[in-house]
Design a protein around this motif. Sequence first.
Motif, short mmCIF file in Angstrom:
data_model
loop_
_atom_site.label_atom_id
_atom_site.label_comp_id
_atom_site.label_asym_id
_atom_site.label_seq_id
_atom_site.Cartn_x
_atom_site.Cartn_y
_atom_site.Cartn_z
N LEU A 116 -5.67 1.15 -0.85
CA LEU A 116 -4.24 1.01 -0.60
C LEU A 116 -3.96 0.57 0.84
CD1 LEU A 116 -3.10 4.29 -2.39
CD2 LEU A 116 -2.60 1.98 -3.17
N VAL A 117 -4.67 1.20 1.78
CA VAL A 117 -4.51 0.88 3.20
C VAL A 117 -5.89 0.57 3.77
CG1 VAL A 117 -3.60 1.62 5.42
CG2 VAL A 117 -2.57 2.50 3.32
N ARG A 118 -6.04 -0.65 4.33
CA ARG A 118 -7.31 -1.06 4.87
C ARG A 118 -7.64 -0.30 6.17
NH1 ARG A 118 -5.01 -6.09 3.25
NH2 ARG A 118 -4.16 -6.31 5.37
N THR A 119 -8.84 -0.47 6.62
CA THR A 119 -9.26 0.23 7.85
C THR A 119 -8.46 -0.21 9.07
OG1 THR A 119 -11.00 -1.43 8.16
CG2 THR A 119 -11.62 0.60 7.02
N ASP A 120 -7.89 -1.43 9.01
CA ASP A 120 -7.07 -1.88 10.14
C ASP A 120 -5.62 -1.42 10.03
OD1 ASP A 120 -6.04 -3.42 8.09
OD2 ASP A 120 -6.56 -5.36 8.98
N GLY A 121 -5.33 -0.61 9.01
CA GLY A 121 -3.98 -0.08 8.85
C GLY A 121 -3.05 -0.94 8.02
N VAL A 137 -7.50 4.19 3.02
CA VAL A 137 -6.79 5.05 2.07
C VAL A 137 -6.97 4.44 0.68
CG1 VAL A 137 -4.57 6.03 1.39
CG2 VAL A 137 -5.13 5.73 3.83
N TRP A 138 -7.37 5.28 -0.28
CA TRP A 138 -7.71 4.81 -1.62
C TRP A 138 -6.87 5.50 -2.69
CZ3 TRP A 138 -12.48 1.86 -2.39
CH2 TRP A 138 -13.21 1.65 -1.22
N MET A 139 -6.83 4.89 -3.87
CA MET A 139 -6.27 5.56 -5.04
C MET A 139 -7.39 5.69 -6.08
SD MET A 139 -2.66 5.01 -6.98
CE MET A 139 -2.94 3.48 -7.85
N ARG A 140 -7.51 6.88 -6.62
CA ARG A 140 -8.61 7.16 -7.54
C ARG A 140 -8.24 6.69 -8.96
NH1 ARG A 140 -9.25 11.77 -5.96
NH2 ARG A 140 -11.04 11.61 -4.57
N VAL A 195 -4.52 10.18 -4.33
CA VAL A 195 -4.78 9.40 -3.12
C VAL A 195 -5.78 10.16 -2.25
CG1 VAL A 195 -3.77 8.46 -1.01
CG2 VAL A 195 -2.53 8.28 -3.18
N PHE A 196 -6.77 9.43 -1.74
CA PHE A 196 -7.76 10.08 -0.87
C PHE A 196 -8.17 9.11 0.24
CE2 PHE A 196 -10.21 7.76 -3.98
CZ PHE A 196 -11.34 7.31 -3.31
N GLU A 197 -8.79 9.64 1.28
CA GLU A 197 -9.26 8.82 2.40
C GLU A 197 -10.78 8.81 2.42
OE1 GLU A 197 -7.53 9.78 6.14
OE2 GLU A 197 -5.48 9.87 5.37
N ALA A 198 -11.32 7.63 2.69
CA ALA A 198 -12.78 7.49 2.79
C ALA A 198 -13.10 6.23 3.56
CB ALA A 198 -13.40 7.43 1.38
N ASP A 199 -14.10 6.30 4.42
CA ASP A 199 -14.56 5.14 5.19
C ASP A 199 -13.45 4.52 6.02
OD1 ASP A 199 -17.09 5.45 3.97
OD2 ASP A 199 -16.43 4.25 2.26
N GLY A 200 -12.53 5.34 6.50
CA GLY A 200 -11.46 4.85 7.36
C GLY A 200 -10.32 4.17 6.63
N THR A 220 -2.75 -3.29 1.32
CA THR A 220 -3.36 -4.29 0.43
C THR A 220 -2.32 -4.77 -0.59
OG1 THR A 220 -4.03 -2.59 -1.16
CG2 THR A 220 -5.59 -3.13 0.60
N TYR A 221 -2.67 -5.86 -1.30
CA TYR A 221 -1.81 -6.32 -2.38
C TYR A 221 -1.67 -5.23 -3.45
CZ TYR A 221 -1.77 -11.15 -0.69
OH TYR A 221 -1.55 -12.28 0.05
N PHE A 222 -2.75 -4.46 -3.63
CA PHE A 222 -2.71 -3.39 -4.62
C PHE A 222 -1.67 -2.34 -4.25
CE2 PHE A 222 -4.22 0.65 -6.43
CZ PHE A 222 -4.20 0.31 -7.77
N ALA A 223 -1.52 -2.09 -2.95
CA ALA A 223 -0.49 -1.14 -2.51
C ALA A 223 0.90 -1.64 -2.89
CB ALA A 223 -0.59 -0.93 -1.00
#
Length: 552
Positions: A300-305, A285-288, A278-283, A308-311
């Motif tokens: 996983l987590v959009r910029t608005d907090g 939260v992503w999964m590599r 898991v990493f953060e980029a462009d505000g 996502t469905y993927f989460a």
Amino acid sequence: MTPEQLSTAVRDVLAAAVDAGEVSLPDGVPDRVTVERPRNREHGDYATNVAMQLAKKAGANPRALAELLAARLRAVDGVTAVDVAGPGFLNITVSAAAQGELARTVVEQGAEYGRADVLTGTRLNIEFISANPTGPLHLGHVRWAAVGDAMARVLDAAGADVTREFYINDRGAQMDKFGASIMARAHGRDVPDDGYHGSYVGELARAIVEDQPGITELPEDEQLVAFREAGYQRQLAEQQRQLDEFRTRFDVWYSERTLHDGGRVEHALDVLRGKGHVFEADGAVWMRTTDFGDDKDRVLVRTDGGYTYFAADTAYYVDKRERGFDVCIYLLGADHHGYVGRLRAIAACAGDDADRNIEIPIGQMVKILDRGEELKLSKRAGTMITLGQVVDAAGVDALRYSLCRYPADSPLTLDVAQITKHTPDNPVFYVQYAHARLSSILRNAADLGVDRGELDPSMLNHERESVLLGALAEFPRVVATAAELREPHRIARYMEDVAGTFHRFYDDCRVLPMGDEDATDVHRARLWLVDATRVVLANGLGLLGVAAPERM
């Protein structure tokens, strides 16, 4: 003598040869030896290539090893001949008495006959259909409703601990659109353009208002929630009712809401952070996931907090594994092919083996023809053809059997007229009629006062009897293979072969005495064989969720 018994005998003589110093196997004697029915009956009743498989490990010539094992096998009770063929095949012939004992085994085991242990100790979660609770189950769900349930039955018969799971997509914007659509209909307004337009929405609105007369007087935001929740419960109950009528059952109805309300999403992200993916980029939260073959990393987590469905998909997988399932099977439609890579990546990011802990079979589309026309329209649901309508057109048995008869990964077109006709060229009728005919023979025997009594297996020595016994002996192996390959269509094709083999036996072998003729041991033995065949067909039909009628 069943294939399993003969397999054990071959293994025992192999072990005896090792103990006697005649054979050296550094890796030990294999746990299982494959014994199969040869295509050509002139090659004996059973065949095995175990000598060819083990020759290299044993440092022996395959044919010489086969000759050594053949000498020992000839001393096994019930074995009448063992021939070595080609480079080292063992062709084994058993006595009529040894083979005929199978009839007793099948009848005495009854509903348990055919069950295998190849998946014993494996906990499987099989998820299929997983529709939004925002409308009726439709044609797109029909195939997995039948095949998914049949697959679960077959896996259970192979010894696996199986949990059938329906994932309820009961959270998010679609649920709000569903509630807004019902509310609009309740007030006589048009449904929003992005809402649900089927006529069932108006039916839901009328039913909800009748049940809760004051609902339309609530403040609009409360109304939306009230209509959404009432519609959700009614539509979910309708889905459950339709599936129950289609003989498709689930052990778990898993609400997506519980993932979020119970903190399972946050927990899953913590698990993945611990794995380093898991990493953060462009505000955000992503999964590599690209580390494991996915075409792009996933948010996983959009910029608005917001999650996502993927989460939620990720949390759901982690939750399944933490509930103790060794393998998570997701049965998806062809329109979800893009999910394969990301689901496998989820498993890998969670620290699992994507080739072992997760499986994603893809089912192709089904077309249903009725009176030569493809079913496309539904008076009840706009352009949607519902599961209930398909069942009404074809019937549960014909539809389930026909859907299960073909590999799920191939496109399928079913003609209602063809799958419901009562003729031998209709596979479901052919198999069900064979079962009904077997049941009729047993009833006729009872009416004549012919009791099958004690079985003398040596009486089952006719060629047709031998072939039928051989077919019945294959059932456990067919179940095991269908389970391991996740291919329930193998059960249907096997039953059609058994039905054909039975009909040929019945044409050549009189089962009941004629006129004033006294019943003989041959008649009684054949009644055992008839009952054994009935048991196998009933068990096979049961694995597909299809009825085994006693009269037709």
